[in-house]
Design a protein around this motif. Structure first.
Motif, PDB file in Angstrom:
ATOM      1  N   SER A 109      -3.217  -6.555   5.479  1.00 48.82           N
ATOM      2  CA  SER A 109      -2.319  -5.704   4.702  1.00 48.82           C
ATOM      3  C   SER A 109      -0.909  -5.843   5.252  1.00 48.82           C
ATOM      4  O   SER A 109      -0.714  -5.840   6.470  1.00 48.82           O
ATOM      5  CB  SER A 109      -2.730  -4.233   4.816  1.00 48.82           C
ATOM      6  OG  SER A 109      -4.055  -4.051   4.406  1.00 48.82           O
ATOM      7  N   PRO A 110       0.081  -5.949   4.361  1.00 48.40           N
ATOM      8  CA  PRO A 110       1.456  -6.037   4.865  1.00 48.40           C
ATOM      9  C   PRO A 110       1.871  -4.734   5.522  1.00 48.40           C
ATOM     10  O   PRO A 110       1.473  -3.651   5.095  1.00 48.40           O
ATOM     11  CB  PRO A 110       2.281  -6.311   3.610  1.00 48.40           C
ATOM     12  CG  PRO A 110       1.432  -5.906   2.472  1.00 48.40           C
ATOM     13  CD  PRO A 110       0.008  -5.985   2.909  1.00 48.40           C
ATOM     14  N   SER A 111       2.648  -4.837   6.595  1.00 50.53           N
ATOM     15  CA  SER A 111       3.179  -3.657   7.267  1.00 50.53           C
ATOM     16  C   SER A 111       4.612  -3.954   7.683  1.00 50.53           C
ATOM     17  O   SER A 111       5.094  -5.081   7.553  1.00 50.53           O
ATOM     18  CB  SER A 111       2.322  -3.289   8.487  1.00 50.53           C
ATOM     19  OG  SER A 111       2.508  -4.241   9.524  1.00 50.53           O
ATOM     20  N   ALA A 112       5.295  -2.967   8.189  1.00 46.99           N
ATOM     21  CA  ALA A 112       6.689  -3.134   8.602  1.00 46.99           C
ATOM     22  C   ALA A 112       6.833  -4.184   9.707  1.00 46.99           C
ATOM     23  O   ALA A 112       7.873  -4.800   9.849  1.00 46.99           O
ATOM     24  CB  ALA A 112       7.257  -1.798   9.067  1.00 46.99           C
ATOM     25  N   GLY A 116       4.849  -6.968  10.089  1.00 49.71           N
ATOM     26  CA  GLY A 116       4.099  -8.194   9.756  1.00 49.71           C
ATOM     27  C   GLY A 116       2.832  -7.845   9.001  1.00 49.71           C
ATOM     28  O   GLY A 116       2.873  -7.123   8.022  1.00 49.71           O
ATOM     29  N   TRP A 117       1.723  -8.322   9.500  1.00 50.59           N
ATOM     30  CA  TRP A 117       0.439  -8.090   8.849  1.00 50.59           C
ATOM     31  C   TRP A 117      -0.464  -7.256   9.738  1.00 50.59           C
ATOM     32  O   TRP A 117      -0.547  -7.474  10.940  1.00 50.59           O
ATOM     33  CB  TRP A 117      -0.248  -9.416   8.534  1.00 50.59           C
ATOM     34  CG  TRP A 117       0.488 -10.181   7.484  1.00 50.59           C
ATOM     35  CD1 TRP A 117       1.461 -11.109   7.687  1.00 50.59           C
ATOM     36  CD2 TRP A 117       0.320 -10.062   6.082  1.00 50.59           C
ATOM     37  NE1 TRP A 117       1.920 -11.583   6.484  1.00 50.59           N
ATOM     38  CE2 TRP A 117       1.224 -10.955   5.481  1.00 50.59           C
ATOM     39  CE3 TRP A 117      -0.498  -9.290   5.269  1.00 50.59           C
ATOM     40  CZ2 TRP A 117       1.339 -11.103   4.107  1.00 50.59           C
ATOM     41  CZ3 TRP A 117      -0.389  -9.431   3.902  1.00 50.59           C
ATOM     42  CH2 TRP A 117       0.515 -10.331   3.330  1.00 50.59           C
ATOM     43  N   ARG A 118      -1.167  -6.321   9.111  1.00 49.61           N
ATOM     44  CA  ARG A 118      -2.152  -5.489   9.808  1.00 49.61           C
ATOM     45  C   ARG A 118      -3.532  -6.018   9.439  1.00 49.61           C
ATOM     46  O   ARG A 118      -3.831  -6.259   8.272  1.00 49.61           O
ATOM     47  CB  ARG A 118      -2.020  -4.028   9.375  1.00 49.61           C
ATOM     48  CG  ARG A 118      -2.994  -3.093  10.101  1.00 49.61           C
ATOM     49  CD  ARG A 118      -2.814  -1.656   9.641  1.00 49.61           C
ATOM     50  NE  ARG A 118      -3.047  -1.465   8.219  1.00 49.61           N
ATOM     51  CZ  ARG A 118      -4.246  -1.333   7.647  1.00 49.61           C
ATOM     52  NH1 ARG A 118      -5.332  -1.392   8.365  1.00 49.61           N
ATOM     53  NH2 ARG A 118      -4.344  -1.145   6.341  1.00 49.61           N
ATOM     54  N   VAL A 119      -4.400  -6.198  10.440  1.00 47.40           N
ATOM     55  CA  VAL A 119      -5.760  -6.670  10.223  1.00 47.40           C
ATOM     56  C   VAL A 119      -6.700  -5.471  10.256  1.00 47.40           C
ATOM     57  O   VAL A 119      -6.694  -4.691  11.207  1.00 47.40           O
ATOM     58  CB  VAL A 119      -6.188  -7.691  11.313  1.00 47.40           C
ATOM     59  CG1 VAL A 119      -7.632  -8.125  11.104  1.00 47.40           C
ATOM     60  CG2 VAL A 119      -5.255  -8.883  11.314  1.00 47.40           C
ATOM     61  N   GLY A 120      -7.492  -5.321   9.191  1.00 51.75           N
ATOM     62  CA  GLY A 120      -8.482  -4.253   9.133  1.00 51.75           C
ATOM     63  C   GLY A 120      -9.859  -4.838   8.871  1.00 51.75           C
ATOM     64  O   GLY A 120      -9.995  -5.879   8.241  1.00 51.75           O
TER      65      GLY A 120
END
Length: 174
Positions: free
Chosen positions: A11-14, A16-20
Motif C-alpha cells: 500500500s502506498p504511504s507517505a 514509500g510502500w507499506r507491506v501488509g
C-alpha cells in the motif's frame, strides 16, 4: 510464523510502500506455497492456488480471499482441495462467465498423467470442480497457462508434447 507462504499487500504511504500480510499459510487445510498470480473479480475478491496442503495434505488448493471487512481483515476460504495425483500449476484464470480455471501438471491417474485443465463453477451450494480437458501426447503435455477471450474461449500453452515434443498452444471452446 509457519514458513508456508503468505499473500501480501503493498500500500502506498507517505514514506514509500507499506507491506501488509493478508494471509499467512499454515500448511494444513488452508494450503501452503501459493504459486499463482492472484485473480481479482469485479467485486474485489481475490483467488489463487497453492501447490501443497489442503484437505488431502499434499496436493494443493484453490482459494478465495473475499473482499476485506470494514476494518480491513481478509478471511481465506478454500474452494477446492486437490486429492491427487494432480498438482495445480502456476495458472489460474477467471472466465467471462465467472468460473475459475486452473491447470494441473499431472492429471488424474485413471485418465492420463500429462496434465489437465480444471474448472470450478460457482453454484449456490458452493464451488463445483470438474475436469475440462486432459492432455496426452499430440494434444500437449503439462499445461502451463490458461487465459480467456471475451467469447469464453480458453487458450494456453503446454511444456511438452505436440508434434515435436516441445509443447503446444491450445484452444478450448465452450
Amino acid at each position: 510464523m509457519h514458513n508456508d507462504g503468505a499473500v501480501i499487500e503493498l500500500s502506498p504511504s507517505a514514506r514509500g510502500w507499506r507491506v501488509g500480510r493478508i494471509h499467512e499459510y499454515t500448511g494444513k487445510a488452508d494450503g501452503a506455497y501459493p504459486n499463482t498470480t492472484l485473480v481479482l473479480d469485479n467485486l474485489g475478491n481475490l483467488y489463487g492456488t497453492t501447490v501443497y496442503g489442503g484437505a488431502h495434505r499434499y496436493y494443493g488448493t484453490v482459494f478465495e480471499l473475499p473482499t476485506p471487512t470494514a476494518i480491513g481483515n481478509w478471511t481465506l476460504t478454500t474452494l477446492h482441495s486437490f486429492n491427487g495425483p494432480e498438482f495445480v500449476s502456476n495458472s489460474l484464470a477467471l472466465s467471462p462467465h465467472g468460473s475459475l480455471f486452473a491447470t494441473a501438471q499431472i492429471g488424474p491417474s485413471s485418465i492420463c498423467m500429462c496434465g489437465a485443465v480444471y474448472e470450478l463453477s460457482h453454484l449456490s451450494s458452493g464451488w463445483k470442480p470438474s475436469m475440462e480437458y486432459s492432455f496426452a501426447g499430440a494434444s500437449g503435455e503439462f499445461p502451463w497457462s490458461v487465459v480467456f477471450d471475451s467469447a469464453g474461449n480458453a487458450y494456453g500453452t503446454t511444456n511438452a508434447g505436440g508434434a515435436y515434443g516441445f509443447g503446444v498452444v491450445y484452444e478450448l471452446t465452450p
